[in-house]
Design a protein around this motif. Structure first.
Motif, PDB file in Angstrom:
ATOM      1  N   PRO A  23     -12.917  -2.589   2.299  1.00  0.00           N
ATOM      2  CA  PRO A  23     -13.890  -2.365   3.372  1.00  0.00           C
ATOM      3  C   PRO A  23     -13.243  -2.330   4.751  1.00  0.00           C
ATOM      4  CG  PRO A  23     -14.769  -3.911   1.767  1.00  0.00           C
ATOM      5  CD  PRO A  23     -13.345  -3.674   1.385  1.00  0.00           C
ATOM      6  N   ALA A  24     -12.202  -3.116   4.944  1.00  0.00           N
ATOM      7  CA  ALA A  24     -11.526  -3.136   6.240  1.00  0.00           C
ATOM      8  C   ALA A  24     -10.468  -2.046   6.367  1.00  0.00           C
ATOM      9  CB  ALA A  24     -10.880  -4.503   6.471  1.00  0.00           C
ATOM     10  N   THR A  25     -10.062  -1.466   5.222  1.00  0.00           N
ATOM     11  CA  THR A  25      -9.026  -0.427   5.224  1.00  0.00           C
ATOM     12  C   THR A  25      -9.505   0.755   4.393  1.00  0.00           C
ATOM     13  OG1 THR A  25      -7.368  -2.209   5.283  1.00  0.00           O
ATOM     14  CG2 THR A  25      -6.562   0.021   4.850  1.00  0.00           C
ATOM     15  N   PRO A  26     -10.375   1.593   4.938  1.00  0.00           N
ATOM     16  CA  PRO A  26     -10.871   2.736   4.173  1.00  0.00           C
ATOM     17  C   PRO A  26      -9.776   3.778   3.958  1.00  0.00           C
ATOM     18  CG  PRO A  26     -11.618   2.862   6.435  1.00  0.00           C
ATOM     19  CD  PRO A  26     -10.936   1.537   6.304  1.00  0.00           C
ATOM     20  N   VAL A  27      -9.807   4.420   2.808  1.00  0.00           N
ATOM     21  CA  VAL A  27      -8.847   5.479   2.490  1.00  0.00           C
ATOM     22  C   VAL A  27      -9.607   6.664   1.912  1.00  0.00           C
ATOM     23  CG1 VAL A  27      -6.873   3.948   2.115  1.00  0.00           C
ATOM     24  CG2 VAL A  27      -8.403   4.475   0.206  1.00  0.00           C
ATOM     25  N   GLU A  28      -9.046   7.856   2.100  1.00  0.00           N
ATOM     26  CA  GLU A  28      -9.668   9.065   1.551  1.00  0.00           C
ATOM     27  C   GLU A  28      -9.335   9.255   0.071  1.00  0.00           C
ATOM     28  OE1 GLU A  28      -9.972   9.112   5.690  1.00  0.00           O
ATOM     29  OE2 GLU A  28      -8.088   8.995   4.543  1.00  0.00           O
ATOM     30  N   LEU A  29      -8.167   8.782  -0.353  1.00  0.00           N
ATOM     31  CA  LEU A  29      -7.748   8.868  -1.760  1.00  0.00           C
ATOM     32  C   LEU A  29      -7.556   7.449  -2.266  1.00  0.00           C
ATOM     33  CD1 LEU A  29      -5.102  11.735  -1.560  1.00  0.00           C
ATOM     34  CD2 LEU A  29      -7.406  11.900  -2.494  1.00  0.00           C
ATOM     35  N   ARG A  30      -8.439   7.004  -3.151  1.00  0.00           N
ATOM     36  CA  ARG A  30      -8.406   5.621  -3.626  1.00  0.00           C
ATOM     37  C   ARG A  30      -7.624   5.554  -4.936  1.00  0.00           C
ATOM     38  NH1 ARG A  30     -12.168   2.184  -6.466  1.00  0.00           N
ATOM     39  NH2 ARG A  30     -11.900   0.019  -5.830  1.00  0.00           N
ATOM     40  N   LEU A  31      -6.491   4.835  -4.902  1.00  0.00           N
ATOM     41  CA  LEU A  31      -5.597   4.688  -6.050  1.00  0.00           C
ATOM     42  C   LEU A  31      -5.649   3.232  -6.494  1.00  0.00           C
ATOM     43  CD1 LEU A  31      -2.567   6.624  -4.532  1.00  0.00           C
ATOM     44  CD2 LEU A  31      -4.490   7.572  -5.817  1.00  0.00           C
ATOM     45  N   VAL A  32      -6.221   3.000  -7.659  1.00  0.00           N
ATOM     46  CA  VAL A  32      -6.504   1.628  -8.064  1.00  0.00           C
ATOM     47  C   VAL A  32      -5.419   1.095  -8.985  1.00  0.00           C
ATOM     48  CG1 VAL A  32      -8.191   0.096  -9.139  1.00  0.00           C
ATOM     49  CG2 VAL A  32      -8.965   2.097  -7.857  1.00  0.00           C
ATOM     50  N   ASP A  33      -4.562   0.260  -8.440  1.00  0.00           N
ATOM     51  CA  ASP A  33      -3.576  -0.481  -9.218  1.00  0.00           C
ATOM     52  C   ASP A  33      -3.069  -1.599  -8.321  1.00  0.00           C
ATOM     53  OD1 ASP A  33      -1.685  -0.232 -11.834  1.00  0.00           O
ATOM     54  OD2 ASP A  33      -0.549  -0.995 -10.119  1.00  0.00           O
ATOM     55  N   ALA A  34      -2.855  -2.782  -8.909  1.00  0.00           N
ATOM     56  CA  ALA A  34      -2.460  -3.950  -8.112  1.00  0.00           C
ATOM     57  C   ALA A  34      -1.114  -3.765  -7.434  1.00  0.00           C
ATOM     58  CB  ALA A  34      -2.442  -5.191  -9.000  1.00  0.00           C
ATOM     59  N   ALA A  35      -0.273  -2.849  -7.920  1.00  0.00           N
ATOM     60  CA  ALA A  35       1.041  -2.637  -7.315  1.00  0.00           C
ATOM     61  C   ALA A  35       0.987  -1.695  -6.122  1.00  0.00           C
ATOM     62  CB  ALA A  35       2.008  -2.092  -8.360  1.00  0.00           C
ATOM     63  N   ILE A  36      -0.165  -1.072  -5.892  1.00  0.00           N
ATOM     64  CA  ILE A  36      -0.310  -0.122  -4.789  1.00  0.00           C
ATOM     65  C   ILE A  36      -0.940  -0.835  -3.598  1.00  0.00           C
ATOM     66  CG2 ILE A  36      -1.442   2.011  -4.061  1.00  0.00           C
ATOM     67  CD1 ILE A  36      -1.232   2.997  -6.913  1.00  0.00           C
ATOM     68  N   SER A  37      -0.382  -0.635  -2.422  1.00  0.00           N
ATOM     69  CA  SER A  37      -0.868  -1.300  -1.214  1.00  0.00           C
ATOM     70  C   SER A  37      -2.273  -0.821  -0.858  1.00  0.00           C
ATOM     71  CB  SER A  37       0.070  -1.009  -0.038  1.00  0.00           C
ATOM     72  OG  SER A  37       1.394  -1.369  -0.336  1.00  0.00           O
ATOM     73  N   ARG A  38      -2.979  -1.658  -0.094  1.00  0.00           N
ATOM     74  CA  ARG A  38      -4.296  -1.242   0.403  1.00  0.00           C
ATOM     75  C   ARG A  38      -4.189   0.058   1.189  1.00  0.00           C
ATOM     76  NH1 ARG A  38      -8.338  -3.683  -2.370  1.00  0.00           N
ATOM     77  NH2 ARG A  38      -7.927  -5.923  -2.577  1.00  0.00           N
ATOM     78  N   LEU A  39      -3.183   0.151   2.031  1.00  0.00           N
ATOM     79  CA  LEU A  39      -2.869   1.403   2.726  1.00  0.00           C
ATOM     80  C   LEU A  39      -1.447   1.778   2.341  1.00  0.00           C
ATOM     81  CD1 LEU A  39      -3.593   3.674   4.625  1.00  0.00           C
ATOM     82  CD2 LEU A  39      -2.877   2.234   6.551  1.00  0.00           C
ATOM     83  N   ALA A  40      -1.328   2.624   1.307  1.00  0.00           N
ATOM     84  CA  ALA A  40      -0.017   2.935   0.743  1.00  0.00           C
ATOM     85  C   ALA A  40       0.719   4.017   1.523  1.00  0.00           C
ATOM     86  CB  ALA A  40      -0.167   3.366  -0.713  1.00  0.00           C
ATOM     87  N   GLY A  41      -0.017   4.907   2.157  1.00  0.00           N
ATOM     88  CA  GLY A  41       0.634   5.989   2.879  1.00  0.00           C
ATOM     89  C   GLY A  41      -0.386   6.965   3.420  1.00  0.00           C
ATOM     90  N   GLU A  42       0.118   8.037   4.011  1.00  0.00           N
ATOM     91  CA  GLU A  42      -0.774   9.059   4.551  1.00  0.00           C
ATOM     92  C   GLU A  42      -0.136  10.426   4.461  1.00  0.00           C
ATOM     93  OE1 GLU A  42      -1.536   7.890   8.609  1.00  0.00           O
ATOM     94  OE2 GLU A  42       0.020   9.272   9.356  1.00  0.00           O
ATOM     95  N   ILE A  43      -1.001  11.428   4.447  1.00  0.00           N
ATOM     96  CA  ILE A  43      -0.604  12.835   4.435  1.00  0.00           C
ATOM     97  C   ILE A  43      -1.028  13.433   5.765  1.00  0.00           C
ATOM     98  CG2 ILE A  43      -1.096  15.077   3.402  1.00  0.00           C
ATOM     99  CD1 ILE A  43      -1.605  13.551   0.772  1.00  0.00           C
ATOM    100  N   ARG A  44      -0.127  14.128   6.420  1.00  0.00           N
ATOM    101  CA  ARG A  44      -0.436  14.789   7.681  1.00  0.00           C
ATOM    102  C   ARG A  44      -0.111  16.277   7.546  1.00  0.00           C
ATOM    103  NH1 ARG A  44      -1.380  13.145  12.780  1.00  0.00           N
ATOM    104  NH2 ARG A  44      -0.940  10.983  12.147  1.00  0.00           N
TER     105      ARG A  44
END
Length: 284
Positions: free
Chosen positions: A42-63
């Motif tokens: 909820p505090a870190t919205p993402v456009e592509l949600r990748l669900v795995d405990a090893a992936i950060s809440r904000l893993a990266g971005e595409i520009r």
């Protein structure tokens, strides 16, 4: 094509925190736009949600830029891979904390490590690669001439297009266009398509129709989805054959058929293909 298309396949599996991965997501990003990916919160919205405990809440971005896209890796521990599924094993490794890594592939698969045996990935369709006239000698950049239909004949999407056009090129059926399951079966023996799925074929058809060949099919508010899909395939085949984007010699790209299949007859039958006089495609 200006901008990119990002596709995250859906899955009924659950990630490392027990949450469902959810439905497939397709994003269209114009130059200057950004899409973030990761587990999100909820505090870190993402456009592509990748669900795995090893992936950060904000893993990266595409520009997105005018002629390519960039990947930023926000992880402090994990590298990400960007694979070229259409190539011969080419890939880029984006190390932790790398910002704005330029990605040169026209079609890419971004792969993130997970706690399980399988990785998490999503696909990116990038801007068309621009080519000058074959006989050109340079000149002002603003006056360049580019190919109207920029198709890579080594790409999987081109194999899908050839499979769509095959019945008409072989003069087996002047009307019917192969269905998605038929294309999956037709390409199953190709070394580049060992795990081609119906969903992947549909994505390639959408990419061809909306970005590479840019067709438009009328669809009323109450039109059925199947009817729209059939119209899209038929429009692709019609345009590809009229402009010679797919020709009889391209049938050699497909896997061989059984000897008793009437469609295994070689090209050159009366009425099969576009015939002489069609301008050759001089794209990629």
């Amino acid at each position: 094509m200006r901008g990119i298309v990002v596709h995250l396949p859906g899955s009924s599996d659950t990630g490392g925190d027990g949450e469902p991965c959810g439905d497939a997501v397709t994003l269209r990003l114009a130059p200057g736009e950004v899409a973030r990916f990761g587990r999100g919160s909820p505090a870190t919205p993402v456009e592509l949600r990748l669900v795995d405990a090893a992936i950060s809440r904000l893993a990266g971005e595409i520009r997105v830029t005018d002629d390519h896209w960039q990947l930023s890796n926000h992880s402090t521990t994990h590298s990400y891979l960007v694979e070229n599924p259409e190539g011969a094993g080419e890939y880029l490794r984006v190390p932790p904390r790398r910002a704005g890594a330029p990605i040169p592939f026209e079609f890419s698969r971004v792969v993130l490590p997970t706690r399980g045996s399988a990785t998490v990935s999503f696909q990116v369709y990038a801007p068309d690669h621009v080519y000058l006239d074959p006989g050109g000698t340079g000149g002002p950049w603003g006056s360049r001439t580019v190919t109207a239909y920029s198709l890579d004949e080594t790409a999987t999407y081109f194999l899908v297009l050839v499979a769509l056009c095959e019945p008409r090129l072989r003069d087996v059926s002047p009307v019917a266009v192969p269905t998605t399951p038929q294309i999956v079966e037709r390409l199953a023996g190709h070394p580049a398509c060992p795990r081609l799925t119906a969903r992947a074929v549909s994505s390639h058809i959408d990419y061809l129709a909306e970005e590479k060949i840019r067709i438009s099919t009328p669809a009323g508010a109450d039109a059925r989805r199947d009817a729209r899909r059939n119209g899209k395939r038929e429009a692709l085949v019609g345009l590809a054959l009229r402009f010679g984007l797919v020709r009889e010699e391209h049938l050699a790209l497909l896997p061989p058929r059984a000897g008793n299949d009437p469609r295994n007859a070689g090209p050159g039958r009366p009425g099969g293909g576009n015939g002489a006089g069609v301008v050759r495609h001089t794209g990629e």
